[in-house]
Design an enzyme around this catalytic site. Structure first.
Site: not given
Ligand code: DGJ
Length: 743
Positions: A533, A613
């Site tokens: 928020d 990877e």
């Protein structure tokens, strides 16, 4: 910017594109006239007096029975004085007088932005901002409501808050004290709100309003995963690209409530503020109460524009951290790499590995302190676990610095475990109800942040920790909601103040720590995005968006978050496959694409990666570095919603100078013989010429369906659109990057 017209008794607040108008009514009520595009005019003719039956009249205006608070648009509605719709203020005085009949007393137009005490509120920064304060008062009780308006012309934002003073002789109890009331007397509106749950936060939902009241609220002591304190009211035809929308965002991290009512006349009222559930606040004579702030926006240019208004405003005028506008380091967090199963040696090994991949910040998550070997114990004992760290915490942090990396540490300051030295010493520091066994959440209790001694101890503990250790970053977590709302230090009549006092305590602590350590980068967290928020964003420039790190599930979480909150505020990481929350396997490249819609990092043990990877991760980090300014400063556009019927999600960044464009697409489902994947870009310079500088496809084999040096005009890409090649495979994705061609 703010004008008062003496003859008309109107206040007109103007930003570059919006205008907000109110009027002191015939009996002194503050009426709302207009919020919309800038234009000349006085909109008092919209307040239509008419006798609509069972709508009572103020004493002075009883003639003709046409004037009722029940039908007038107002700035701050109250209960019990003739308006039966949603009340913004509900009070009761010690003499038993219910409600407040608020009438105009005075006003003041001031340069600069008002500030709230003890709560974050927007600041002017580089902008020229004005404040309007309008004082309304109730003669019977002495209650005064000072309505505050902050006008940010360039940002097209108007802020609102209310200061309630008790100028009477008896105490007054506030049972409801909302921050803002927005009356829209005409029109059909839809409500967009953001609901969810742990690991599935901020799912957008758009509904047509029913007659009556609909509510978005949290009574969990936190803004919550379940309902975000941000709503949009838009016209039914509004879309991302066009249409009329209003935004209301509460700068607050605790219990909140937004009610939207369609009344008997078809008018819409939205009231936003602290939730009245478990809330009451006593004001002694001479005392004042401030509500949190609401950020109001209006646009006719659709939901994308509304999002941009909030993105810029939060970054420039709400977040006080120096990092709000700066680059953030690529981090690797130990949580999904090791959970609590680590010691100093293992962490250093992971950090070294991470460094070799190009990671810049290593974060030690939960499990480094007290007897914290699992989540049943240890919270509150913020001293290093010597079994795991025989040479102490500083020695490990120094070694990480020695690798050329920044260091980060996880904290959960607001919590206490029953199995902790702190609890054994101070059982009354937890929120518990006398004579009742407390409710347990994740095996922990909540510290009573309404207490000065607790706040002082927390400040000393964490300030000491940061002073004594080389810490560059802090992850501030909060892993349960508030129950047992009883403080052992407050008198019986004040227990209704616990949840708001808790938030004030939290802000006071954050204020002290962030002021004292401005160079520490704070990341907010509450079981992922349970407290995402504008209040927390005032202190934390970034917040861990969700504990769900599955890139496909993240698409809708991040998209929902993007409506109100800036992209660099979204902590977003690449994690292992299969994913720990969903079990889904996804290509590493697709995980990278999803995580690049935020502040980028990793949440895995590099030792589990193959050599191939690892090389891909290095490339991802290089890529992110090239684009991080574009992602942080550019305008973000939703291109294809994760919640739409089409099985792909797309979003796009455009740099402010419109020189660079990055389009990201992720497929959540593939079909055989698929329809063309065609997207219309947004926000480009229509006349400019753009050429693809890189096109990357992950989890699939694909080639551009045109010559790689084909030049497109902005107009072509926006109006004609762009067709991607066919992408087949498991969760394939693409990132296409255009640059403006000069000359
Ligand atoms: C919840 C957070 O969201 C996770 O990332 C992790 O920090 C755990 N808490 C640790 O307990």
């Amino acid at each position: 910017m703010i004008q008062y017209n003496r003859l008309e008794k109107t206040f007109t607040l103007t930003t570059e594109k919006t205008m907000y108008q109110m009027q002191i009514g015939p009996a002194g009520h503050l009426l709302h006239l207009y919020y919309g595009p800038v234009t000349d005019g006085c909109f008092d003719y919209l307040q239509l007096p008419r006798d609509c039956g069972f709508s009572p009249n103020p004493y002075e205006l009883q003639e003709g029975r046409g004037w009722s608070l029940d039908t007038q648009a107002q700035e701050y509605s109250t209960a019990g004085t003739g308006d039966f719709r949603l009340a913004s203020l509900e009070t009761e005085s010690a003499q038993g007088i219910p409600g407040a009949d608020l009438r105009y007393v005075s006003h003041e137009i001031r340069p600069g932005k008002y500030q709230l005490e003890g709560m974050p509120s927007a600041f002017a920064g580089e902008e020229t901002v004005q404040t309007l304060s309008v004082v309304l008062a109730d003669a019977a009780t002495g209650i005064q409501a000072e309505l505050l308006y902050g006008v940010f012309p360039h940002r097209n934002v108007i802020t609102r808050a209310v200061r309630i003073h008790n100028r009477g002789t008896a105490s007054v109890r506030l049972n409801r004290a909302a921050s803002a009331c927005l009356d829209l007397p005409f029109g059909d509106w839809q409500l967009v709100h953001f609901h969810g749950r742990h690991t599935m936060e901020r799912q957008p939902e758009r509904i047509s309003l029913m007659n009556g009241v609909q509510t978005v609220s949290s009574s969990r002591g936190a803004s919550s995963h379940q309902h975000n304190p941000f709503v949009i009211l838009c016209q039914p035809d509004a879309a991302d690209r066009f249409g009329t929308c209003y935004g209301m965002m509460l700068v607050y991290s605790g219990n909140h409530r937004t009610d939207v009512e369609v009344d008997q006349a078809g008018a819409t009222r939205a009231v936003m503020g602290i939730s009245d559930s478990n809330f009451s606040w006593t004001l002694e004579p001479g005392e004042a109460f401030e509500t949190p702030e609401v950020l109001l926006t209006f646009t006719q240019e659709g939901l994308d524009d509304l999002s941009h208004l909030y993105h810029r405003f939060i970054q420039h005028n709400v977040c006080r951290s120096r990092y709000a506008l700066e680059r953030r380091p690529v981090l690797l967090n130990s949580w999904e790499a090791a959970y609590m199963d680590f010691d100093a040696e293992k962490l250093l090994r992971i950090a070294r590995d991470a460094k070799s991949l190009g990671v810049e910040l290593f974060v030690i998550d939960d499990g480094w302190f007290g007897n914290r070997d699992d989540d049943f114990r240890g919270l509150g004992d913020w001293f290093v676990n010597e079994k795991k760290f025989p040479k102490g915490l500083k020695s490990l942090l120094d070694s990480i610095h020695g690798l050329g990396m920044k260091t980060g540490l996880w904290l959960e300051p607001e919590m206490i475990s029953e199995d902790s030295e702190l609890y054994r010493r101070h059982p009354d520091w937890a929120l518990t109800v006398p004579g009742r066994k407390p409710t347990i959440g994740r095996s922990q209790l909540v510290l009573d942040l309404t207490r000065e001694d607790v706040l002082e101890w927390l400040y000393e503990t964490f300030a000491g920790l940061i002073r004594e250790n080389p810490i560059d970053y802090i992850k501030w977590d909060m892993n349960r909601h508030l129950t047992d709302l009883y403080s052992h230090s407050l008198p019986a009549g004040r227990q209704g103040e616990v949840t708001h006092r808790y938030v004030l305590g939290l802000y006071a602590l954050l204020e002290r720590l962030t002021q004292e350590f401005p160079d520490v980068l704070f990341e907010g967290c509450s079981g992922g995005g349970g407290r995402f928020d504008a209040g927390m964003l005032a202190y934390h420039p970034q917040i861990w968006c969700s504990d769900n790190t599955d890139p496909i599930a993240r698409l809708s979480i991040q998209e929902g978050t993007s409506y109100g909150y800036p992209i660099p505020a979204v902590g977003s990481h690449v994690s292992a496959s299969p994913n720990h929350q969903t079990g889904r396997r996804t290509p590493l490249g697709t995980r990278g694409v999803a995580a690049m819609a935020g502040t980028f990092g990793y949440e895995l043990d590099p030792a589990q990666l193959t050599e191939e990877e690892r090389e891909e991760v290095r490339q991802q980090i290089r890529q992110y570095h090239t684009w991080q300014d574009l992602i942080r400063e550019g305008d973000y556009y939703r291109i294809q919603s994760a919640n739409a019927v089409r099985p792909y999600t797309a979003w796009q960044f455009v740099s402010q100078d419109k020189e660079e464009v990055l389009l990201s697409v992720v497929l959540a489902g593939v079909t055989s013989n698929p329809r063309p994947l065609h997207l219309q870009l947004k926000g480009l310079d229509p006349k400019a010429r753009y050429q693809i500088a890189s096109a990357d496809f992950y989890g699939c084999k694909a080639e551009l369906p045109h010559a790689p040096d084909r030049v497109f005009t902005g107009g072509e890409l926006m109006h004609g659109g762009y067709t991607l090649p066919i992408l087949l495979g498991d969760y394939p994705s693409a990132q296409i990057y255009w640059k403006k061609v000069t000359g």
